[in-house]
Design an enzyme around this catalytic site. Structure first.
Site, PDB file in Angstrom:
ATOM      1  N   ASP A  11      28.207 115.418  11.977  1.00 44.76           N
ATOM      2  CA  ASP A  11      26.976 115.068  11.372  1.00 44.76           C
ATOM      3  C   ASP A  11      26.847 115.234   9.863  1.00 44.76           C
ATOM      4  O   ASP A  11      27.558 115.737   9.326  1.00 44.76           O
ATOM      5  CB  ASP A  11      25.921 115.755  12.089  1.00 44.76           C
TER       6      ASP A  11
ATOM      7  N   GLU B 125      27.757 111.736   5.399  1.00 47.25           N
ATOM      8  CA  GLU B 125      27.515 110.397   4.378  1.00 47.25           C
ATOM      9  C   GLU B 125      28.249 110.524   3.064  1.00 47.25           C
ATOM     10  O   GLU B 125      28.652 109.711   2.592  1.00 47.25           O
ATOM     11  CB  GLU B 125      26.048 110.048   4.415  1.00 47.25           C
TER      12      GLU B 125
ATOM     13  N   ASP C  80      19.208 109.164  13.340  1.00 44.21           N
ATOM     14  CA  ASP C  80      17.852 109.640  13.598  1.00 44.21           C
ATOM     15  C   ASP C  80      16.806 108.428  13.633  1.00 44.21           C
ATOM     16  O   ASP C  80      16.149 108.061  12.566  1.00 44.21           O
ATOM     17  CB  ASP C  80      17.304 110.710  12.357  1.00 44.21           C
TER      18      ASP C  80
HETATM   19  C1  GLC Z   1      20.651 115.409  11.711  1.00 44.74           C
HETATM   20  C2  GLC Z   1      21.317 114.627  12.745  1.00 44.74           C
HETATM   21  C3  GLC Z   1      20.199 115.303  14.208  1.00 44.74           C
HETATM   22  C4  GLC Z   1      20.690 116.639  14.240  1.00 44.74           C
HETATM   23  C5  GLC Z   1      19.882 117.273  12.899  1.00 44.74           C
HETATM   24  C6  GLC Z   1      19.986 118.840  13.140  1.00 44.74           C
HETATM   25  O1  GLC Z   1      19.112 114.780  11.558  1.00 44.74           O
HETATM   26  O2  GLC Z   1      21.167 113.295  12.883  1.00 44.74           O
HETATM   27  O3  GLC Z   1      20.995 114.593  15.305  1.00 44.74           O
HETATM   28  O4  GLC Z   1      19.792 116.987  15.407  1.00 44.74           O
HETATM   29  O5  GLC Z   1      20.585 116.822  11.910  1.00 44.74           O
HETATM   30  O6  GLC Z   1      21.426 119.202  13.207  1.00 44.74           O
END
Ligand code: GLC
Length: 798
Positions: free
Chosen positions: A409, A412, A484
């Site tokens: 995650d 980017e 998200d």
């Molecule tokens: C980011 C991710 C999401 C995750 C959050 C906390 O927003 O896209 O899926 O739950 O971080 O880690």
């Protein structure tokens, strides 16, 4: 010569910009042609243009000014291996051929035109503007055909047909993104153009903030693509069909590896399940309620102060035991990992990174610091092979704990403020560069490090790797989810388009957060979303920290029943889904297929009411419907279609009004479809009963399905330990043939129940010459059962 307009200046076509003090530099006239090992070099006053064949269907156009940089790509794995043959030359032009396509080089000014073997123009430069530069920014202006449509470009908002829109690629952290937000998390500078029954693809292999304009604001004059820096380095990809283009593009950039079988089961996530007791309770509740599930997730609270490669002593004091307990219940666990490592003396990963210069730096040699969940953090330079190796080894903590998957995650990369300075430096595998070029490949290289590391640490089991950010070619390392999203109907439909667009852009395994990450879906919305999720390659329900729990039993008894039945259906379909997934690894064809793949020139499928429809695998048509609508207009393309829930037959090539109660999404089996299914299992560690349910929907033409099975877990299939069979249905001969087994595995099934939908009444059936009993299950369905042996089986009837 005709005067043309460039910017505000009237100039003469073909004369170079620099010579006239223009605001933009034009490519100029051809001065010289030089034969090179892999093609031809065309030199103009301003630049060098290389034409390099990649087989007979793809040609690379590499345009550089000055001395070209080293030829390096993170995306491309294909090799130049074709022949460029000069067909003719006169004063105006030279014609080259690579086999399926020819390139006509107009000499003054230098312009390229691509034609197929019948001489039809597939794609060509805008005759006046062609290729030009403004500073380091390079753009290729191309002819826009009157009926031209564009699909693909990966994870992009907007319609299925991208004509009239423009986009940029800059991987971005965009929580609860709007329906028209651009850019999102990943960059895949590849699109497919369609006009006059011709198709082609263009892949711009440049990782800067590339831009694409599909005829926005130019009154139908042209389309364009380009980059603020780097080379205009693109591949023109030809083929007879959209499927051919995808096959070629994925031969060039690599195909996805087969994920483990369990990753096609149901997956439940939340930010975050903690402490461990909560996770175990959730797991137990699924089992008690007999709602099938394979995967649970650990979001950031499993860590100690959000430090990657650690477990919270408070919430997960005994992770090994917790994982073992979950394993016993048939669960797999996936952990989230972020690239930002907390700046904290004593934290091992941080210390090692600082000591060995593994983090990206400012030009003054200090480590770049940005804040993410753990506060101030440093960011590994995943474009450095040494750092990738180091990162990969750190996963021992997880593999030793019994973790099975890795959710990459914030890559980017994201940092609060979302604007990491451009001058931050990267190794770029020895081709030193800055954030401007490295940004869009950062996520891809992170998940590559993760995938390669875990594969080495645990060579016996395939992991599930998921990423938020990626680049073209990233399909070789990971599945992708669409970030998200938000809990409303139109976002659900957008998610379908994103998955379908990723599918034509090389990523066959993708999915959204079912239910919407941000927001509170109504019970109807969550059920509807789940019903679409069943027919999505990656099926995961996830919700953010600030919203209610989202497990299937939260919405009352009636909805719990609906959810269970939907998830049961997913598990019944696993043999079909896994076969489609295997197919994707061989051909690049995605599991969720926009109708633009098979019905490319049917205008109806691009209409806004129908553009979300897709084929799931090659036999099921899914028509997504918003939760507030209980009837839907559905377009059924040419052919015949059977409503999956009641076998009603519809002749295609028309629009129908379909009932769409929340418990019954309009899904149709294509006439001729062959759909292998199994009994419901609670998770994939359990074997289904020994019967393979082979559903065949009557059609008028020969249809073929490739059935595939392996152990679902290991890499043994790469050594031939799998079971593959060609199953064909030939209505003109009244015959179904199950080909002999390929591969060395003995499969899960020992019997077949052939379920025939919409077949004329059968009075007599033989299986390999022996009479078999046919049961009339209902008005529309007949069945027969026999052995699923290793030999070819021929079923005939009268
Ligand atoms: C980011 C991710 C999401 C995750 C959050 C906390 O927003 O896209 O899926 O739950 O971080 O880690």
């Amino acid at each position: 010569m005709k005067p043309i307009v460039t910017g505000l200046l009237m100039v003469l076509g073909g004369l170079t910009g620099a010579a006239h003090g223009q605001l933009s530099i034009q490519l100029g006239n051809l001065k010289k042609t030089t034969t090179e090992v892999n093609g031809v070099l065309l030199t103009t006053e301003e630049a060098q243009v290389r034409l390099i064949p990649y087989g007979q269907e793809m040609i690379r156009v590499r345009v550089t000014q000055g001395k070209p940089a080293a030829d390096f790509s993170y995306a491309v794995v294909g090799k130049p291996d074709g022949k460029l043959i000069k067909l003719s030359e006169n004063d105006q032009e030279i014609v080259y051929s690579i086999g399926r396509i020819s390139v006509t080089v107009n000499k003054s000014p230098l312009r390229l035109r691509f034609t197929d073997s019948a001489g039809r123009v597939i794609s060509e430069d805008d005759p006046a503007l062609g290729i030009s530069w403004m500073g380091t920014q390079v753009t290729n202006y191309r002819k826009l055909f009157p009926d031209e449509r564009f699909i693909g470009l990966g994870e992009k908002t907007g319609g299925l047909n991208r004509r009239g829109s423009s986009y940029v690629n800059w991987n971005s952290d965009v929580p609860a993104y709007a329906l028209d937000k651009d850019p999102l998390y990943s960059s895949i500078p590849f699109f497919i153009g369609l006009h006059e029954k011709l198709v082609y693809g263009i892949f711009l292999d440049n990782s800067y903030k590339t831009f694409f304009d599909f005829g926005a604001s130019t009154n139908g004059r042209m389309s364009s693509f380009g980059a603020p820096d780097g080379e205009l380095n693109y591949y023109l990809i030809s083929g007879a069909t959209v499927a051919d283009i995808i096959r070629n593009y994925t031969a060039l950039t690599g195909r996805a590896k087969l994920p483990p079988l369990w990753s096609f089961g149901y997956q439940q996530c939340r930010w975050s399940y903690y402490p461990d007791k909560e996770l175990l309770t959730i797991a137990k509740t699924f089992r008690d309620k007999q709602i099938p599930i394979d995967v649970l997730y650990l979001d950031i609270h499993y860590m100690d102060q959000y430090k990657i490669f650690t477990f919270s002593p408070e919430y997960y004091p005994n992770p090994k035991e917790t994982m073992a307990e979950l394993k016993k219940m048939g669960f797999r666990v996936v952990v989230i990992i972020d690239p930002g490592l907390k700046v904290e003396p004593g934290y091992q990963a941080y210390e090692e990174g600082v000591k060995n210069n593994y983090f990206v730096k400012y030009p003054d040699g200090t480590d770049y610091t940005g804040s993410v969940w753990p506060g101030p953090s440093h960011f590994p330079d995943f474009t450095n092979p040494v750092v990738r190796e180091w990162w990969g080894n750190l996963f021992r903590v997880y593999t030793d704990t019994g973790i099975d998957g890795y959710w990459n995650d914030m890559n980017e990369p994201a940092a609060w403020g979302q604007n990491i300075p451009d001058l931050v430096q990267f190794d770029f595998d020895g081709h030193k560069t800055t954030m401007r070029q490295a940004h869009n490949v950062y996520g891809m290289q992170m998940v590559r490090s993760t995938y390669e590391g875990v594969r080495k640490l645990n060579p016996d089991e395939r992991p599930l790797t998921i990423t938020r950010a990626t680049f073209a070619g990233g399909q070789r390392y990971s599945t992708i989810w669409t970030g998200d999203n938000a809990s409303y109907d139109d976002h659900m439909l957008l998610g379908v388009r994103l998955v379908n667009s990723l599918g034509v852009s090389g990523f066959p395994f993708a999915g959204p957060d079912v239910g919407g990450f941000v927001g509170e879906p109504s019970p109807d919305l969550i059920m509807r979303w789940l019903s679409i999720g069943i027919y999505t390659p990656f099926l995961r329900n996830h919700v953010d920290y600030n919203h209610n729990y989202r497990e299937p039993w939260i919405y009352g008894k009636e909805n719990e029943k609906i959810a269970r039945e939907l998830i049961n259906q997913r598990y019944r379909l696993l043999p079909y889904i896994y076969s489609a997934a295997y197919g994707a690894t061989q051909t690049g064809l995605p599991v969720s297929r926009t109708l633009a793949i098979d019905y490319s020139f049917d205008d109806q499928i691009y209409r806004s009411d129908f553009e979300n429809e897709y084929l799931f695998g090659d036999g099921l048509l899914v028509a997504p419907v918003v939760s507030t609508q209980k009837f839907a207009k559905v377009y059924l393309p040419a052919g015949g279609w059977y409503r999956l829930s009641d076998d009603t037959y519809y002749e295609g090539g028309r629009e129908i009004l379909a009932e769409a109660p929340i418990c019954d999404l309009p899904v149709f089996a294509k006439a001729g479809a062959i759909i292998p299914m199994q009994s419901v299992i609670q998770n994939t560690t359990i074997n289904p009963d020994e019967i393979l349910y082979l559903h065949v929907y009557y059609g008028k033409e020969l249809s073929v399905f490739t059935y595939y099975e392996d152990d679902g877990i290991s890499y043994e299939y790469e050594k031939g330990v799998y079971l593959k069979r060609r199953i064909s249905f030939n209505p003109s001969k009244s015959e179904i043939r199950i080909g002999e087994k390929e591969g060395s595995m003995t499969g899960k099934f020992t019997r077949v129940k052939l379920v025939l939908h919409g077949f004329p009444a059968i009075s007599e059936m033989t299986v390999n010459g022996t009479r078999a009993g046919v049961i009339k299950e209902s008005e529309k369905v007949q069945s027969a059962a026999f052995g699923w042996t290793e030999q070819a089986t021929e079923i005939k009837w009268k």
